[in-house]
Design a protein around this motif. Structure first.
Motif: not given
Length: 199
Positions: A14, A95-96
């Motif tokens: 991340r 998370e991206n």
């Protein structure tokens, strides 16, 4: 952790994605009555962020019902599952390193608390778009209030089902007395502050 399922960790984490994006990922959960302006404000904020080169995406209640949650009814249990699915998907977006805005009525505090638990305290921001039901009903953009008054839609939030007003929202917008432009600017400033790298 489910039995016999082990999460796989890739080579990109991340912080790598957030550094490349130039901002942190986070979830901004827009709650409020139908017609309060949740989707309108969220989409205008998304456009402003996009124009700045930031990675942002809006999950809208009606849109999600056409795909990811198309198999769900409008029972109490199905509505809770609808919210759970969006929470899990938005967590993946975070998370991206993506700024994720979710526009859902989410009338019950228990469901909003569940989203906060799934997403994580530091990544979840509650945006309450406050507007009296009388004003929302006057707007009646989708014609749902009329149908609810006629008894054609059961358990409609604000008419025949309760809305539990957030007591400690991270930001409150009173859309009945604040212009769209000012509402968008207030939310945009808050999003920028929360997603600045280094926070």
């Amino acid at each position: 952790m489910k039995k016999h399922i082990t999460p796989h960790r890739g080579e990109v984490c991340r912080p790598d994605r957030e550094q490349q994006n130039g901002h942190r990922g986070a979830v901004f959960w827009f709650t409020g009555l139908s017609g309060s302006g949740k989707s309108t404000i969220a989409h205008k904020v998304e456009k402003a962020l996009f124009d700045e080169g930031r990675k942002a995406y809006v999950f809208d209640g009606d849109n999600v019902r056409h795909g990811l949650c198309g198999d769900l009814s409008f029972s109490r249990e199905a509505r809770a599952e609808n919210i759970r699915r969006i929470a899990e998907v938005s967590k993946l977006f975070v998370e991206n390193g993506i700024i994720c805005m979710c526009a859902f009525i989410t009338p019950l505090k228990s469901d909003r608390d569940r989203v906060r638990d799934i997403v994580g305290e530091g990544d979840f921001h509650e945006v309450y778009i406050s507007c009296p039901v009388e004003v929302c009903e006057e707007r009646d953009v989708k014609g749902y209030y009329k149908l609810a008054r006629e008894g054609k839609i059961k358990n409609y939030t604000g008419i025949s089902a309760p809305y539990e007003e957030p007591k400690n929202a991270d930001i409150v917008i009173h859309s009945d007395r604040t212009s769209i432009d000012d509402s968008v600017q207030q939310v945009l400033d808050y999003v920028r502050e929360c997603t600045a790298n280094g926070k």
